[in-house]
Design a protein around this motif. Structure first.
Motif, PDB file in Angstrom:
ATOM      1  N   LEU A 151       6.515 -15.851  -4.353  1.00  0.00           N
ATOM      2  CA  LEU A 151       5.624 -14.727  -4.960  1.00  0.00           C
ATOM      3  C   LEU A 151       4.146 -14.908  -4.353  1.00  0.00           C
ATOM      4  O   LEU A 151       3.532 -13.832  -4.519  1.00  0.00           O
ATOM      5  CB  LEU A 151       5.446 -14.802  -6.311  1.00  0.00           C
ATOM      6  CG  LEU A 151       6.340 -14.152  -7.229  1.00  0.00           C
ATOM      7  CD1 LEU A 151       6.131 -14.467  -8.748  1.00  0.00           C
ATOM      8  CD2 LEU A 151       6.272 -12.468  -7.229  1.00  0.00           C
ATOM      9  N   GLY A 152       3.959 -15.831  -3.680  1.00  0.00           N
ATOM     10  CA  GLY A 152       2.647 -16.074  -3.107  1.00  0.00           C
ATOM     11  C   GLY A 152       1.432 -16.493  -4.025  1.00  0.00           C
ATOM     12  O   GLY A 152       0.472 -16.405  -3.644  1.00  0.00           O
ATOM     13  N   GLU A 153       2.073 -17.120  -5.261  1.00  0.00           N
ATOM     14  CA  GLU A 153       1.086 -17.430  -6.201  1.00  0.00           C
ATOM     15  C   GLU A 153       0.612 -18.860  -5.716  1.00  0.00           C
ATOM     16  O   GLU A 153      -0.648 -19.011  -6.112  1.00  0.00           O
ATOM     17  CB  GLU A 153       1.872 -17.553  -7.503  1.00  0.00           C
ATOM     18  CG  GLU A 153       0.673 -17.498  -8.737  1.00  0.00           C
ATOM     19  CD  GLU A 153       1.433 -17.819  -9.950  1.00  0.00           C
ATOM     20  OE1 GLU A 153       2.851 -17.705  -9.956  1.00  0.00           O
ATOM     21  OE2 GLU A 153       0.934 -18.039 -11.022  1.00  0.00           O
ATOM     22  N   LEU A 197       0.279 -21.624  -2.261  1.00  0.00           N
ATOM     23  CA  LEU A 197       0.742 -21.831  -0.862  1.00  0.00           C
ATOM     24  C   LEU A 197       1.036 -23.083  -0.668  1.00  0.00           C
ATOM     25  O   LEU A 197       0.741 -23.956  -1.110  1.00  0.00           O
ATOM     26  CB  LEU A 197      -0.850 -21.710  -0.139  1.00  0.00           C
ATOM     27  CG  LEU A 197      -1.240 -20.029  -0.083  1.00  0.00           C
ATOM     28  CD1 LEU A 197      -2.765 -20.268   0.730  1.00  0.00           C
ATOM     29  CD2 LEU A 197      -0.345 -19.161   0.910  1.00  0.00           C
ATOM     30  N   THR A 213       4.453 -15.920   4.644  1.00  0.00           N
ATOM     31  CA  THR A 213       3.704 -15.448   3.319  1.00  0.00           C
ATOM     32  C   THR A 213       2.165 -15.974   3.292  1.00  0.00           C
ATOM     33  O   THR A 213       1.476 -15.356   2.635  1.00  0.00           O
ATOM     34  CB  THR A 213       4.418 -15.863   2.026  1.00  0.00           C
ATOM     35  OG1 THR A 213       4.622 -17.283   2.129  1.00  0.00           O
ATOM     36  CG2 THR A 213       5.807 -15.448   1.875  1.00  0.00           C
ATOM     37  N   ALA A 214       1.928 -17.117   3.958  1.00  0.00           N
ATOM     38  CA  ALA A 214       0.377 -17.548   3.937  1.00  0.00           C
ATOM     39  C   ALA A 214      -0.311 -16.411   4.485  1.00  0.00           C
ATOM     40  O   ALA A 214      -1.642 -16.571   4.415  1.00  0.00           O
ATOM     41  CB  ALA A 214       0.367 -18.702   4.713  1.00  0.00           C
ATOM     42  N   PHE A 249      -0.218 -13.376   4.027  1.00  0.00           N
ATOM     43  CA  PHE A 249      -0.318 -12.061   2.985  1.00  0.00           C
ATOM     44  C   PHE A 249      -1.514 -12.072   2.286  1.00  0.00           C
ATOM     45  O   PHE A 249      -1.832 -13.428   1.526  1.00  0.00           O
ATOM     46  CB  PHE A 249       0.866 -11.925   2.208  1.00  0.00           C
ATOM     47  CG  PHE A 249       2.002 -11.659   2.923  1.00  0.00           C
ATOM     48  CD1 PHE A 249       2.091 -10.233   3.175  1.00  0.00           C
ATOM     49  CD2 PHE A 249       3.183 -12.420   3.260  1.00  0.00           C
ATOM     50  CE1 PHE A 249       3.607  -9.672   3.802  1.00  0.00           C
ATOM     51  CE2 PHE A 249       4.249 -12.068   4.224  1.00  0.00           C
ATOM     52  CZ  PHE A 249       4.502 -10.848   4.291  1.00  0.00           C
ATOM     53  N   LYS A 250      -2.535 -11.185   2.259  1.00  0.00           N
ATOM     54  CA  LYS A 250      -3.490 -11.392   1.587  1.00  0.00           C
ATOM     55  C   LYS A 250      -3.982  -9.938   1.016  1.00  0.00           C
ATOM     56  O   LYS A 250      -3.582  -8.986   1.595  1.00  0.00           O
ATOM     57  CB  LYS A 250      -5.070 -11.886   2.366  1.00  0.00           C
ATOM     58  CG  LYS A 250      -5.003 -13.410   2.264  1.00  0.00           C
ATOM     59  CD  LYS A 250      -5.877 -13.754   3.538  1.00  0.00           C
ATOM     60  CE  LYS A 250      -5.750 -15.389   3.589  1.00  0.00           C
ATOM     61  NZ  LYS A 250      -6.115 -15.715   4.922  1.00  0.00           N
ATOM     62  N   LEU A 304      -0.398  -8.685   0.299  1.00  0.00           N
ATOM     63  CA  LEU A 304       0.262  -9.728  -1.030  1.00  0.00           C
ATOM     64  C   LEU A 304       0.588  -9.061  -2.043  1.00  0.00           C
ATOM     65  O   LEU A 304       1.707  -8.993  -2.456  1.00  0.00           O
ATOM     66  CB  LEU A 304      -1.018 -10.586  -1.214  1.00  0.00           C
ATOM     67  CG  LEU A 304      -0.578 -11.715  -2.387  1.00  0.00           C
ATOM     68  CD1 LEU A 304       0.656 -12.725  -1.775  1.00  0.00           C
ATOM     69  CD2 LEU A 304      -1.491 -12.766  -2.898  1.00  0.00           C
ATOM     70  N   CYS A 305      -0.144  -7.853  -2.362  1.00  0.00           N
ATOM     71  CA  CYS A 305       0.654  -6.926  -3.582  1.00  0.00           C
ATOM     72  C   CYS A 305       1.833  -6.206  -3.061  1.00  0.00           C
ATOM     73  O   CYS A 305       2.719  -6.135  -3.761  1.00  0.00           O
ATOM     74  CB  CYS A 305      -0.566  -5.725  -3.863  1.00  0.00           C
ATOM     75  SG  CYS A 305      -2.157  -6.380  -4.402  1.00  0.00           S
ATOM     76  N   ARG A 363       4.569  -8.693  -3.405  1.00  0.00           N
ATOM     77  CA  ARG A 363       4.964  -9.026  -4.911  1.00  0.00           C
ATOM     78  C   ARG A 363       5.670  -7.718  -5.593  1.00  0.00           C
ATOM     79  O   ARG A 363       6.585  -7.805  -6.293  1.00  0.00           O
ATOM     80  CB  ARG A 363       3.577  -9.167  -5.765  1.00  0.00           C
ATOM     81  CG  ARG A 363       3.445 -10.634  -5.235  1.00  0.00           C
ATOM     82  CD  ARG A 363       1.748 -10.828  -6.215  1.00  0.00           C
ATOM     83  NE  ARG A 363       1.599 -12.390  -5.928  1.00  0.00           N
ATOM     84  CZ  ARG A 363       0.293 -12.726  -6.241  1.00  0.00           C
ATOM     85  NH1 ARG A 363      -0.603 -12.019  -6.844  1.00  0.00           N
ATOM     86  NH2 ARG A 363      -0.025 -14.125  -6.022  1.00  0.00           N
ATOM     87  N   ARG A 364       5.449  -6.504  -4.786  1.00  0.00           N
ATOM     88  CA  ARG A 364       6.096  -5.195  -5.200  1.00  0.00           C
ATOM     89  C   ARG A 364       7.585  -5.242  -4.883  1.00  0.00           C
ATOM     90  O   ARG A 364       8.242  -4.466  -5.382  1.00  0.00           O
ATOM     91  CB  ARG A 364       5.498  -3.991  -4.913  1.00  0.00           C
ATOM     92  CG  ARG A 364       4.074  -3.990  -5.490  1.00  0.00           C
ATOM     93  CD  ARG A 364       3.490  -2.707  -5.066  1.00  0.00           C
ATOM     94  NE  ARG A 364       1.981  -2.634  -5.773  1.00  0.00           N
ATOM     95  CZ  ARG A 364       1.281  -1.492  -5.553  1.00  0.00           C
ATOM     96  NH1 ARG A 364       1.399  -0.439  -4.967  1.00  0.00           N
ATOM     97  NH2 ARG A 364      -0.033  -1.672  -6.134  1.00  0.00           N
TER      98      ARG A 364
END
Lengths: 229, 267
Positions: free
Chosen positions: A48-50, A52, A65-66, A68-69, A73-74, A77-78
């Protein structure tokens, strides 16, 4: 679709995951099994990128995924629907409002929200209870609300963190039926569980974790959980 | 926050009222130089030129003996006995001088007093210096008080919204994990802060307006001759606009501070 490459995650001195490697393809149904503290939830949070990773890389649809900001990132998660271990239903919102939340977040048109929420709630058998609050539901119903919410926005991946915990066998069967249907529609499902009966019945791929390491990663027709798991 | 805005409004109105009074006084002849009976028109013209060279006067008006009598008659028209007793001969001619700033009056007075044509100089030195002191004090005190009230209002909003954020933390985390943007999560809290600010501004403005209406009869008597009343509607609307802007800034900033602390703790 999801690839873990030499992933380790440390919280101070504590190592939650160590040298994790696996790849999950689109449309797969994968069980993550292991005792409490084996790292199942940490894997979900990394996807989920919660969190790292401390070391290694995680790829979602071939992107690290690191990287994704913010909005990216949103967007990640979608694409991921989650049935949280503690459900995370919003106590001050009705079943209908809880389930439709992912659509509200996407600013979906109200008519579509109403239509999709009705369909999903009917699918999990909770349409009659749409105006109740979580505190007014039984545990099995709460879990079905959580699944409905995770699935409503047609995610590419559905993460289910021990969704059948504390459920009676009948309700567990019902839930598994729903998850199977979701998977048959093309959604990749990753489910963390302790329940060997479910694992054996579904005959899907099983990743066995112990103390943050992968003990085995295979697809068997019958799976016996080790005693210490 | 309403009380803070109300005090701010009172300070703003006091300061602008004092400022308007000072401007009114500045626009009127503030210094009268009474001339000796021997003063000739050429000498008076020379004196006028000498005063103008100071560069500190707005206007100089010569009042002849006859004009002085006319003014005197107007002022005491209700007293016929006095009217009969006074003739133009006993009234001196004068120069009515309006300075660019009331603070220049002592200096202009000094220049005039040195001239042998001038018998006496009259200006309300005490009133002017007192009004100047009051305005300066009001500005400094007002600035300090407004800064203090601004800070406390901001802290107030931060505390209230932080409590709301803490109460809805779980909800915010869940939304974030579902892919909600920061704007979507922060929006309701910022809106809430702005509503607090704007509501406080409107209530404070209404209270200030009522106070002004209530105190107008007293102020009209107290400031007799100073044309401050009725306070123009455009001025009151400008104060309302200022308070609304302040409410927006305090409410918005306060809630942004509060929700940013949540955002910093989550990815």
């Amino acid at each position: 679709m999801i690839k873990f490459e030499n992933v380790s995650k440390k919280f101070g001195e504590i190592t939650a995951l160590e040298e994790i490697n696996f790849e999950i393809k689109e449309g797969e149904f994968v069980f993550l099994i292991g005792s409490s503290g084996s790292g199942k939830t940490t894997i979900f949070r990394l996807i989920l990128g919660e969190y790292l990773p401390t070391e290694g890389k995680i790829f979602f649809e071939e992107k690290d995924t690191a990287s994704f900001k913010g909005k990216a990132l949103c967007e990640l998660r979608r694409k991921v629907g989650v049935v949280f271990q503690d459900f995370k239903l919003l106590a001050n919102r009705t079943v209908f409002e809880n389930v439709s939340l992912p659509l509200q977040i996407r600013k979906t048109a109200p008519e579509e929200v109403a239509e999709k929420t009705e369909a999903v709630l009917k699918m999990v058998g909770l349409w009659e209870r749409k105006d109740l609050f979580p505190a007014q539901l039984a545990t099995g119903e709460i879990q079905r609300v959580a699944i409905a919410r995770a699935f409503i926005a047609d995610p590419a991946v559905l993460l289910a963190d021990e969704p059948t915990g504390n459920l009676d066998p009948e309700t567990t069967k019902e839930l598994m039926k729903i998850l199977k249907e979701i998977n048959e529609k093309g959604t990749t499902v990753i489910m963390a569980t302790h329940n060997s009966e479910i694992v054996n019945e579904l005959k899907a791929r099983v990743i066995l974790l112990k103390e943050g390491k992968i003990l085995s990663d295979e697809k068997k027709s019958k799976y016996l959980l080790p005693k210490d798991v | 926050m309403t009380l803070a805005f109300f005090i701010m409004m009172v300070i703003i109105m006091l300061a602008s009222g004092a400022e308007a009074t000072l401007k009114f006084l500045e626009s009127r002849p503030q210094l009268t130089a009474f001339l000796s009976d021997e003063a000739k028109p050429q000498q008076i013209e020379l004196l006028k030129a000498k005063i103008e060279t100071t560069g500190k006067v707005n206007s100089i008006k010569f009042i002849s003996k006859d004009e002085a009598l006319e003014i005197y008659r107007n002022e005491i028209k209700d007293n016929p006995l006095l009217l009969e007793m006074v003739t133009a001969k006993i009234l001196p001619a004068s120069l009515e001088i309006s300075a660019k700033s009331l603070s220049y009056l002592p200096e202009i007075s000094q220049v005039i007093k040195e001239d042998p044509l001038v018998e006496d100089v009259l200006f309300q030195e005490d009133v002017v210096s007192t009004l100047n002191t009051i305005i300066n004090g009001l500005r400094k005190f007002g600035l300090i008080l407004v800064s203090f009230l601004f800070t406390t209002s901001l802290i107030n909003v931060v505390i209230v919204i932080s409590m709301q954020v803490a109460r809805h933390r779980r909800e915010m985390e869940t939304m974030s994990l579902m892919g909600a943007t920061k704007g979507y999560i922060r929006g309701p809290f910022i809106l809430q802060g702005v509503i607090y600010g704007v509501t406080a501004a409107v209530i404070a403005w209404l209270a200030g307006w009522l106070l002004l209406l209530y105190s107008t009869p007293f102020l009209v008597k107290f400031l007799a001759g100073v044309p401050l009343f009725p306070v123009p509607l455009i001025y009151l609307l400008a104060v309302l606009a200022g308070l609304l802007l302040l409410g927006l800034v305090i409410g918005g900033l306060g809630s942004i501070f509060s929700v940013r602390r949540f955002s910093k703790s989550s990815r």
